[in-house]
Design an enzyme around this catalytic site. Structure first.
Site, short mmCIF file in Angstrom:
data_model
loop_
_atom_site.label_atom_id
_atom_site.label_comp_id
_atom_site.label_asym_id
_atom_site.label_seq_id
_atom_site.Cartn_x
_atom_site.Cartn_y
_atom_site.Cartn_z
N GLU A 1 -32.48 36.23 17.34
CA GLU A 1 -33.76 36.67 17.60
C GLU A 1 -34.14 37.22 18.83
O GLU A 1 -34.42 36.69 19.78
CB GLU A 1 -35.06 35.68 17.15
CG GLU A 1 -36.03 36.01 17.19
CD GLU A 1 -37.41 34.82 17.35
OE1 GLU A 1 -38.46 35.15 17.27
OE2 GLU A 1 -36.79 33.64 17.38
N LYS B 1 -33.71 38.23 13.44
CA LYS B 1 -35.28 38.01 13.56
C LYS B 1 -35.75 39.16 14.53
O LYS B 1 -35.52 38.84 15.50
CB LYS B 1 -35.47 36.44 13.49
CG LYS B 1 -37.16 36.42 13.57
CD LYS B 1 -37.47 34.87 13.36
CE LYS B 1 -39.09 34.67 13.46
NZ LYS B 1 -39.62 33.54 13.34
#
Length: 300
Positions: free
Chosen positions: A182, A219
């Protein structure tokens, strides 16, 4: 609870091919008071960290045990370490998620962010990561999540964020878990679109360098240019590309996400928007169900 091969295969199929989204229930120490405040639990309701985490566990338990929180729309859930170590109705949380809800459990593993340099914040060191991964595996966790932040389109900064994410990601994959990588691009960045172009290039370089068979999820902030991350979603090493809401309202996040057909949601604040501790069970389940339906529809 050991996570058997058949369970892992079933969970991998759910995350790779299932319809729905990943719920982010991983607020850590720093963001917990704000999350509780939005839920109607004032700071006067707890005297110390233990009591604060007790309150957030009650909040998360209410979400997970709601009939609205079901596998038909929720594919996975990201947990905070203290939540993984806790129980719901006497059952460890990760086991409860899978056995009772059909929801795949993930664990937030990062320890927060270093100070900004080169327009980014890399993750703080994680010296105890191997021990945490072993505990997570024993608890029935399927995958992990770790967050860095990109504030501007700085080539060296973005390179350092992505390199660190993949270095740690390989460590996680070697432990038998699927890492969610992420590198968040700040939605308030004045160079957000440019940063996303650089980020995509760096992620592709790292994906192409992975050993065959290594699997990761990504993400990412919902991009300025719709569809820019489609090539990442199509990469053989990527099981799923999920979107963080990044501070957008639920309505804005869902509208932007719907323009990106190869991304699904992994929302935190948008999931709990409008929920309040004082709601009756019927009111609460209706409000949570409405949020889940909105996010699910945007993820289809």
């Amino acid at each position: 609870m050991a996570n058997g091969v058949s369970t892992q295969t079933e969970q991998l199929d759910r995350i790779t091919n299932g319809k729905g989204f990943i719920a982010a229930l991983d607020q850590s120490g720093g963001s917990t008071p704000k999350a509780l405040g939005l839920y109607g639990v004032a700071e006067t309701a707890y005297a110390n960290d233990d009591e604060m985490f007790g309150e957030i566990h009650k909040m998360r338990t209410r979400i997970i045990t709601s009939p609205a929180f079901a596998k038909e729309k929720v594919l996975g859930a990201i947990l905070f370490e203290k939540t993984m170590d806790n129980v719901i109705d006497g059952t460890p949380v990760a086991q409860y998620l899978w056995d009772s809800c059909g929801v795949v459990p993930f664990l937030k593993v990062d320890k927060g962010l270093d100070a900004e340099a080169n327009g980014v914040q890399v993750m703080k060191p994680m010296p105890d990561l191997d021990a945490l991964l072993a505990r997570a595996k024993d608890a029935g966790i399927f995958g992990t999540k770790m967050r860095s932040v990109i504030k501007e389109a700085n080539v060296e900064g973005i390179k350092s964020v992505v390199a660190q994410q993949f270095e740690v990601g390989k460590q996680i994959a070697a432990a038998g878990l699927v890492p969610i990588i992420e590198p968040e691009v700040d939605i308030h960045s004045t160079t957000k679109g440019e940063a996303e172009v650089l980020l995509k290039g760096e992620i592709l370089n790292q994906l192409n360098a992975l050993e065959e068979g290594t699997k990761v999820a990504l993400k990412l902030t919902i991009p300025t240019e719709a569809g820019i991350y489609d090539a990442l979603a199509d990469h053989p090493a990527v099981v799923r590309v999920v979107a963080l809401s990044g501070g957008y309202s639920t309505a804005d996040a869902c509208e932007k996400l719907a323009q990106n057909s190869k991304m699904i949601a992994s929302f935190s604040r948008a999931l709990t928007e409008g929920l309040n501790v004082a709601m009756s069970e019927d009111e609460y389940n209706a409000a949570l169900g409405a949020n889940i339906s909105k996010i699910y529809d945007a993820s289809r």
